[in-house]
Design a protein around this motif. Sequence first.
Motif, mmCIF file in Angstrom:
data_model
loop_
_atom_site.group_PDB
_atom_site.id
_atom_site.type_symbol
_atom_site.label_atom_id
_atom_site.label_comp_id
_atom_site.label_asym_id
_atom_site.label_seq_id
_atom_site.Cartn_x
_atom_site.Cartn_y
_atom_site.Cartn_z
ATOM 1 N N GLY A 31 28.217 7.367 4.512
ATOM 2 C CA GLY A 31 28.780 6.242 3.776
ATOM 3 C C GLY A 31 29.667 6.610 2.606
ATOM 4 O O GLY A 31 29.804 5.826 1.673
ATOM 5 N N ILE A 32 30.277 7.805 2.635
ATOM 6 C CA ILE A 32 31.153 8.231 1.551
ATOM 7 C C ILE A 32 32.583 8.289 2.058
ATOM 8 O O ILE A 32 32.847 8.813 3.131
ATOM 9 N N GLU A 33 33.482 7.740 1.270
ATOM 10 C CA GLU A 33 34.892 7.762 1.628
ATOM 11 C C GLU A 33 35.539 9.046 1.104
ATOM 12 O O GLU A 33 35.359 9.415 -0.050
ATOM 13 N N ALA A 34 36.286 9.721 1.966
ATOM 14 C CA ALA A 34 36.937 10.977 1.584
ATOM 15 C C ALA A 34 38.221 10.689 0.811
ATOM 16 O O ALA A 34 38.950 9.764 1.124
ATOM 17 N N ASP A 35 38.478 11.504 -0.203
ATOM 18 C CA ASP A 35 39.707 11.434 -0.977
ATOM 19 C C ASP A 35 40.697 12.404 -0.335
ATOM 20 O O ASP A 35 40.503 13.622 -0.379
ATOM 21 N N GLU A 36 41.744 11.854 0.264
ATOM 22 C CA GLU A 36 42.714 12.664 1.027
ATOM 23 C C GLU A 36 43.309 13.803 0.205
ATOM 24 O O GLU A 36 43.396 14.938 0.679
ATOM 25 N N ASP A 37 43.738 13.522 -1.013
ATOM 26 C CA ASP A 37 44.389 14.533 -1.843
ATOM 27 C C ASP A 37 43.454 15.693 -2.157
ATOM 28 O O ASP A 37 43.822 16.859 -2.028
ATOM 29 N N ARG A 38 42.261 15.363 -2.580
ATOM 30 C CA ARG A 38 41.303 16.409 -2.926
ATOM 31 C C ARG A 38 40.886 17.211 -1.694
ATOM 32 O O ARG A 38 40.697 18.427 -1.774
ATOM 33 N N LEU A 39 40.733 16.523 -0.587
ATOM 34 C CA LEU A 39 40.344 17.206 0.642
ATOM 35 C C LEU A 39 41.422 18.188 1.083
ATOM 36 O O LEU A 39 41.127 19.332 1.430
ATOM 37 N N GLU A 40 42.670 17.760 1.054
ATOM 38 C CA GLU A 40 43.779 18.641 1.445
ATOM 39 C C GLU A 40 43.890 19.830 0.492
ATOM 40 O O GLU A 40 44.142 20.957 0.911
ATOM 41 N N LYS A 41 43.685 19.598 -0.801
ATOM 42 C CA LYS A 41 43.731 20.685 -1.787
ATOM 43 C C LYS A 41 42.620 21.697 -1.511
ATOM 44 O O LYS A 41 42.855 22.911 -1.513
ATOM 45 N N LEU A 42 41.421 21.207 -1.246
ATOM 46 C CA LEU A 42 40.298 22.082 -0.944
ATOM 47 C C LEU A 42 40.579 22.919 0.303
ATOM 48 O O LEU A 42 40.404 24.140 0.294
#
Length: 112
Positions: A31-42
């Motif tokens: 039930g957690i929404e991913a943050d696209e920017d942070r995910l791509e940076k990681l």
Amino acid sequence: MKHLAAYLLLGLGGNTSPSASDVKEVLESVGIEADEDRLEKLLSELKGKDINELISEGSGKLASVPSGGSGGGAAGGGAATGGGAAAAEEKEEEKEEEKEESDEDMGFGLFD
């Protein structure tokens, strides 16, 4: 942190190079929404790197960081005469404090 945690969970599960969709799937399953920017940076920072090597390097760096404090100095000793009486008095006070702090007096416990 949630993105990294999902990435590490996938790694523990055997996926040595999780994709953005893999991480999103793990996060969405709880039930957690991913943050696209942070995910791509990681993912860009971890691309082509072995996560186990990164963890061991980080552990080595953390070992050299001072943590906590040196604490305060030791308490001064009692006077040479009458030191035994002061120690006995101190023990009695500690027992009284413990009695006051117990949850029996309140009628309920923290986890009842």
